[in-house]
Structure formats: structure tokens, C-alpha cells
Design a protein around this motif. Sequence first.
Motif, PDB file in Angstrom:
ATOM      1  N   GLU A  42       8.843  -0.233  -8.010  1.00 63.41           N
ATOM      2  CA  GLU A  42       8.240  -1.548  -8.214  1.00 63.41           C
ATOM      3  C   GLU A  42       7.190  -1.813  -7.132  1.00 63.41           C
ATOM      4  OE1 GLU A  42       9.585  -6.242  -8.363  1.00 63.41           O
ATOM      5  OE2 GLU A  42      11.102  -4.685  -8.531  1.00 63.41           O
ATOM      6  N   LYS A  44       5.410   0.450  -5.516  1.00 63.60           N
ATOM      7  CA  LYS A  44       4.236   1.272  -5.819  1.00 63.60           C
ATOM      8  C   LYS A  44       3.396   0.628  -6.916  1.00 63.60           C
ATOM      9  CE  LYS A  44       6.162   5.747  -4.498  1.00 63.60           C
ATOM     10  NZ  LYS A  44       6.622   7.051  -4.953  1.00 63.60           N
ATOM     11  N   GLY A  45       4.067   0.087  -7.932  1.00 65.17           N
ATOM     12  CA  GLY A  45       3.342  -0.590  -9.012  1.00 65.17           C
ATOM     13  C   GLY A  45       2.597  -1.816  -8.508  1.00 65.17           C
ATOM     14  N   LEU A  46       3.234  -2.565  -7.626  1.00 68.75           N
ATOM     15  CA  LEU A  46       2.581  -3.749  -7.067  1.00 68.75           C
ATOM     16  C   LEU A  46       1.413  -3.363  -6.164  1.00 68.75           C
ATOM     17  CD1 LEU A  46       5.701  -5.955  -6.314  1.00 68.75           C
ATOM     18  CD2 LEU A  46       3.980  -6.334  -8.085  1.00 68.75           C
ATOM     19  N   GLU A  47       1.549  -2.269  -5.435  1.00 69.50           N
ATOM     20  CA  GLU A  47       0.439  -1.797  -4.607  1.00 69.50           C
ATOM     21  C   GLU A  47      -0.751  -1.396  -5.478  1.00 69.50           C
ATOM     22  OE1 GLU A  47      -0.318  -1.503  -1.336  1.00 69.50           O
ATOM     23  OE2 GLU A  47       1.496  -2.619  -0.834  1.00 69.50           O
ATOM     24  N   LEU A  48      -0.471  -0.732  -6.598  1.00 71.96           N
ATOM     25  CA  LEU A  48      -1.538  -0.342  -7.519  1.00 71.96           C
ATOM     26  C   LEU A  48      -2.214  -1.586  -8.089  1.00 71.96           C
ATOM     27  CD1 LEU A  48      -3.037   1.868  -9.085  1.00 71.96           C
ATOM     28  CD2 LEU A  48      -1.224   1.731 -10.806  1.00 71.96           C
ATOM     29  N   GLU A  49      -1.418  -2.564  -8.495  1.00 76.81           N
ATOM     30  CA  GLU A  49      -1.972  -3.815  -9.018  1.00 76.81           C
ATOM     31  C   GLU A  49      -2.815  -4.515  -7.950  1.00 76.81           C
ATOM     32  OE1 GLU A  49      -0.492  -8.032 -11.027  1.00 76.81           O
ATOM     33  OE2 GLU A  49       0.970  -6.463 -10.578  1.00 76.81           O
ATOM     34  N   LYS A  50      -2.358  -4.482  -6.709  1.00 76.94           N
ATOM     35  CA  LYS A  50      -3.115  -5.085  -5.607  1.00 76.94           C
ATOM     36  C   LYS A  50      -4.476  -4.412  -5.464  1.00 76.94           C
ATOM     37  CE  LYS A  50      -3.057  -5.318  -0.563  1.00 76.94           C
ATOM     38  NZ  LYS A  50      -2.329  -4.897   0.630  1.00 76.94           N
ATOM     39  N   GLN A  51      -4.501  -3.078  -5.529  1.00 78.41           N
ATOM     40  CA  GLN A  51      -5.758  -2.353  -5.415  1.00 78.41           C
ATOM     41  C   GLN A  51      -6.705  -2.711  -6.562  1.00 78.41           C
ATOM     42  OE1 GLN A  51      -6.824  -0.531  -2.867  1.00 78.41           O
ATOM     43  NE2 GLN A  51      -4.915  -0.988  -1.829  1.00 78.41           N
ATOM     44  N   GLN A  52      -6.157  -2.829  -7.771  1.00 80.04           N
ATOM     45  CA  GLN A  52      -6.982  -3.192  -8.920  1.00 80.04           C
ATOM     46  C   GLN A  52      -7.547  -4.604  -8.760  1.00 80.04           C
ATOM     47  OE1 GLN A  52      -4.170  -2.543 -12.084  1.00 80.04           O
ATOM     48  NE2 GLN A  52      -4.666  -0.384 -12.275  1.00 80.04           N
ATOM     49  N   LEU A  53      -6.743  -5.511  -8.241  1.00 82.14           N
ATOM     50  CA  LEU A  53      -7.222  -6.869  -8.016  1.00 82.14           C
ATOM     51  C   LEU A  53      -8.292  -6.911  -6.932  1.00 82.14           C
ATOM     52  CD1 LEU A  53      -3.873  -8.853  -8.275  1.00 82.14           C
ATOM     53  CD2 LEU A  53      -5.769  -8.875  -9.892  1.00 82.14           C
ATOM     54  N   GLN A  56     -11.481  -5.893  -8.502  1.00 85.64           N
ATOM     55  CA  GLN A  56     -12.032  -6.997  -9.289  1.00 85.64           C
ATOM     56  C   GLN A  56     -12.684  -8.035  -8.389  1.00 85.64           C
ATOM     57  OE1 GLN A  56      -8.950  -8.574 -11.781  1.00 85.64           O
ATOM     58  NE2 GLN A  56      -9.012  -6.862 -13.201  1.00 85.64           N
TER      59      GLN A  56
END
Length: 104
Positions: A42, A44-53, A56
Motif C-alpha cells: 500500500e 509503494k502504491g501511495l508513493e507512486l500516486e504521489k509521484q504522479q500527482l 501533474q
Amino acid sequence: MGAYKYVIGILLSATFLFCFAKIYQHNTIIRLRYKLQRLEQEHKGLELEKQQLLVQVCQLQDHSKAKELARKELNMQELNLKQVKVLTLKTTTSQTVTMGTFHA
């Protein structure tokens, strides 16, 4: 002979309780390891989402820089509602056509 059975009973009970405690401890460790794995995934997924944000955010910031350059370098302005005139034409079939024009 009665005391001997009593001591054996206590030893068996203590052994049973010790085994039960070890099994419970082992199961708890396994459960907590699975929970740790799930939380790490979870994370790692949040870190990936953070990078995508963050990407943006950078893209949006670049858009505002482009808008700022358009205003300063090209002397562009945002459309003002006072600059818009609405023309209404009546046709022979009683339909109304509205056209918007830009007035500088």
C-alpha cells in the motif's frame, strides 16, 4: 502416590499451556508479517500516486507559466465580457439565430 499424580498433572498442564502460547505466538507473527507486507505494498502504491500527482502539479505550473508569458511577451489578455457583442438575426421561418462576435 497422590502427590505424584498431582505433580504430573501440573507438569502436563504447564506443558500444554506452553505449547499453546508458542503456537499462538507463531500465528501472531505470521499474521503480522502478512499485514506488514500488505502495508508495504500500500505504501509503494501511495508513493507512486504521489509521484504522479507531483508530475501533474509540475505540468499545471508550466501551464500557468505559459499563460504568464502569453500575457507579458505577446500582450495577450483574457477575454472580457464587455468585449463580446451578441447579434440576433431573425429568419423568415421565425427561427432566431444568435452569433457572438469579438469586439476589440
